[in-house]
Structures are given as structure tokens and as C-alpha cells.
Scaffold this motif. Structure first.
Motif, PDB file in Angstrom:
ATOM      1  N   SER A  43      -3.034  -8.104   1.818  1.00 15.19           N
ATOM      2  CA  SER A  43      -4.016  -7.517   1.189  1.00 15.19           C
ATOM      3  C   SER A  43      -4.135  -5.903   1.661  1.00 15.19           C
ATOM      4  O   SER A  43      -4.180  -5.471   2.713  1.00 15.19           O
ATOM      5  CB  SER A  43      -5.663  -8.029   1.193  1.00 15.19           C
ATOM      6  OG  SER A  43      -6.366  -7.257   0.572  1.00 15.19           O
ATOM      7  N   GLN A  44      -4.290  -5.213   0.383  1.00 11.77           N
ATOM      8  CA  GLN A  44      -4.382  -3.579   0.763  1.00 11.77           C
ATOM      9  C   GLN A  44      -5.589  -3.426   1.500  1.00 11.77           C
ATOM     10  O   GLN A  44      -5.617  -2.499   2.363  1.00 11.77           O
ATOM     11  CB  GLN A  44      -4.562  -2.753  -0.699  1.00 11.77           C
ATOM     12  CG  GLN A  44      -4.089  -1.342  -0.390  1.00 11.77           C
ATOM     13  CD  GLN A  44      -3.910  -0.836  -1.651  1.00 11.77           C
ATOM     14  OE1 GLN A  44      -3.773  -1.502  -2.692  1.00 11.77           O
ATOM     15  NE2 GLN A  44      -4.075   0.472  -1.786  1.00 11.77           N
ATOM     16  N   GLN A  45      -6.609  -4.071   1.600  1.00  8.84           N
ATOM     17  CA  GLN A  45      -7.803  -3.788   2.122  1.00  8.84           C
ATOM     18  C   GLN A  45      -7.416  -3.889   3.767  1.00  8.84           C
ATOM     19  O   GLN A  45      -8.245  -3.623   4.607  1.00  8.84           O
ATOM     20  CB  GLN A  45      -9.026  -4.710   1.750  1.00  8.84           C
ATOM     21  CG  GLN A  45      -9.522  -4.034   0.332  1.00  8.84           C
ATOM     22  CD  GLN A  45      -8.634  -4.640  -0.725  1.00  8.84           C
ATOM     23  OE1 GLN A  45      -7.679  -5.515  -0.646  1.00  8.84           O
ATOM     24  NE2 GLN A  45      -9.116  -4.382  -1.872  1.00  8.84           N
ATOM     25  N   HIS A  46      -6.547  -4.748   4.031  1.00  3.76           N
ATOM     26  CA  HIS A  46      -6.404  -5.072   5.504  1.00  3.76           C
ATOM     27  C   HIS A  46      -5.614  -4.119   6.201  1.00  3.76           C
ATOM     28  O   HIS A  46      -5.460  -4.084   7.529  1.00  3.76           O
ATOM     29  CB  HIS A  46      -5.663  -6.537   5.641  1.00  3.76           C
ATOM     30  CG  HIS A  46      -6.788  -7.586   5.687  1.00  3.76           C
ATOM     31  ND1 HIS A  46      -6.920  -8.220   4.063  1.00  3.76           N
ATOM     32  CD2 HIS A  46      -7.507  -8.166   6.275  1.00  3.76           C
ATOM     33  CE1 HIS A  46      -7.589  -9.114   4.213  1.00  3.76           C
ATOM     34  NE2 HIS A  46      -8.430  -9.196   5.444  1.00  3.76           N
ATOM     35  N   GLN A  48      -4.375  -0.459   7.509  1.00 11.93           N
ATOM     36  CA  GLN A  48      -4.991   0.905   7.952  1.00 11.93           C
ATOM     37  C   GLN A  48      -4.092   1.978   7.662  1.00 11.93           C
ATOM     38  O   GLN A  48      -4.479   3.041   6.787  1.00 11.93           O
ATOM     39  CB  GLN A  48      -5.394   0.928   9.423  1.00 11.93           C
ATOM     40  CG  GLN A  48      -6.559   0.290   9.903  1.00 11.93           C
ATOM     41  CD  GLN A  48      -6.917   0.575  11.320  1.00 11.93           C
ATOM     42  OE1 GLN A  48      -6.076   0.463  12.078  1.00 11.93           O
ATOM     43  NE2 GLN A  48      -8.128   0.779  11.415  1.00 11.93           N
ATOM     44  N   LYS A  67      -6.274  -3.695  10.136  1.00  8.11           N
ATOM     45  CA  LYS A  67      -7.544  -3.461  10.807  1.00  8.11           C
ATOM     46  C   LYS A  67      -7.593  -4.546  11.850  1.00  8.11           C
ATOM     47  O   LYS A  67      -6.995  -5.554  11.560  1.00  8.11           O
ATOM     48  CB  LYS A  67      -8.623  -3.537   9.843  1.00  8.11           C
ATOM     49  CG  LYS A  67      -8.625  -2.626   8.697  1.00  8.11           C
ATOM     50  CD  LYS A  67      -9.740  -2.478   7.554  1.00  8.11           C
ATOM     51  CE  LYS A  67      -9.219  -1.376   6.707  1.00  8.11           C
ATOM     52  NZ  LYS A  67     -10.189  -1.513   5.520  1.00  8.11           N
ATOM     53  N   HIS A  84       1.318  -0.425  -2.733  1.00  7.51           N
ATOM     54  CA  HIS A  84       0.561  -0.247  -1.636  1.00  7.51           C
ATOM     55  C   HIS A  84       0.738   1.208  -1.130  1.00  7.51           C
ATOM     56  O   HIS A  84      -0.346   1.708  -0.568  1.00  7.51           O
ATOM     57  CB  HIS A  84       0.591  -1.264  -0.411  1.00  7.51           C
ATOM     58  CG  HIS A  84       0.031  -2.600  -0.784  1.00  7.51           C
ATOM     59  ND1 HIS A  84      -0.290  -3.018  -2.233  1.00  7.51           N
ATOM     60  CD2 HIS A  84      -0.353  -3.555   0.131  1.00  7.51           C
ATOM     61  CE1 HIS A  84      -0.868  -4.259  -2.155  1.00  7.51           C
ATOM     62  NE2 HIS A  84      -1.061  -4.703  -0.628  1.00  7.51           N
ATOM     63  N   THR A  87      -1.560   4.422  -2.071  1.00  7.25           N
ATOM     64  CA  THR A  87      -2.650   4.540  -1.571  1.00  7.25           C
ATOM     65  C   THR A  87      -2.887   4.367  -0.153  1.00  7.25           C
ATOM     66  O   THR A  87      -4.017   5.109   0.470  1.00  7.25           O
ATOM     67  CB  THR A  87      -3.771   3.561  -2.298  1.00  7.25           C
ATOM     68  OG1 THR A  87      -3.281   2.357  -1.969  1.00  7.25           O
ATOM     69  CG2 THR A  87      -3.723   3.554  -3.809  1.00  7.25           C
ATOM     70  N   VAL A  88      -2.003   3.757   0.595  1.00  5.24           N
ATOM     71  CA  VAL A  88      -2.134   3.977   1.912  1.00  5.24           C
ATOM     72  C   VAL A  88      -1.489   4.952   2.590  1.00  5.24           C
ATOM     73  O   VAL A  88      -0.418   5.307   2.253  1.00  5.24           O
ATOM     74  CB  VAL A  88      -1.577   2.369   2.629  1.00  5.24           C
ATOM     75  CG1 VAL A  88      -1.648   2.362   4.200  1.00  5.24           C
ATOM     76  CG2 VAL A  88      -2.200   1.170   1.927  1.00  5.24           C
TER      77      VAL A  88
END
Length: 94
Positions: A43-46, A48, A67, A84, A87-88
Motif C-alpha cells: 500500500s502506498q500509505q505504508h 515513506q 513506515k 507509486h 507520488t513517493v
């Protein structure tokens, strides 16, 4: 006496090596090369940040810093990776 000196030298070297081993990750070696790769989409939210493996590695890939401080390796050619990367951000150099 020589045996004791050699034994102490071996213990010292072993202690230095153990300090260099990255215990936080199962997929990233201390040499910044990847030998195993995550199979599932992350997941992109995980994520950093990311960095490329060393040019001296046998397989060029990405190391994702997650993270919580863990790191994992992924193949840059995996279909979910490229979106990904838009944006990362890359990890800052150490």
C-alpha cells in the motif's frame, strides 16, 4: 598466548560484523543489494520513500523504506511499482 590473541581478534571481528547486520529487514542486505523480493503489492500509505539498489548488485531493483523503519525490496518492473513512484519521493542520501 597466541591462541588467546587469535580468539579475541575473532570475537572482535564477529562483534563488528553483527553490528552491521540489519536486523530490521528480512529482504535488504547490509550491502544495499536485494536477493529476495516482496511478492504482494504494498500500500502506498505504508511507503515513506524509495532508493535504487547499488549499481554493483546483480539485480537492479528498489528498496522501499516503510513506515516503522522496515525496508523491503521490490522489482522495479512490477506493474504496481511505477504508479507509486509518481507520488513517493526518493529517500534522502545518508
Amino acid at each position: 598466548m597466541k591462541v588467546l590473541t587469535m580468539a579475541l581478534a575473532c570475537l572482535l571481528l564477529a562483534g563488528m560484523w553483527l553490528r552491521d547486520v540489519d536486523g530490521r529487514s528480512m529482504l535488504v542486505s547490509s550491502s544495499n543489494c536485494c536477493f529476495k523480493f516482496a511478492d504482494k503489492k504494498i500500500s502506498q500509505q505504508h511507503i515513506q520513500c524509495y532508493k535504487h539498489t547499488s549499481s554493483t548488485c546483480s539485480r537492479r531493483s528498489l528498496i522501499l523504506k516503510l513506515k516503522g523503519g522496515r525496508e523491503t525490496c521490490v522489482m522495479e518492473s512490477a506493474p504496481w511499482v511505477k504508479p507509486h513512484l509518481k507520488t513517493v519521493k526518493p529517500c534522502p542520501p545518508k
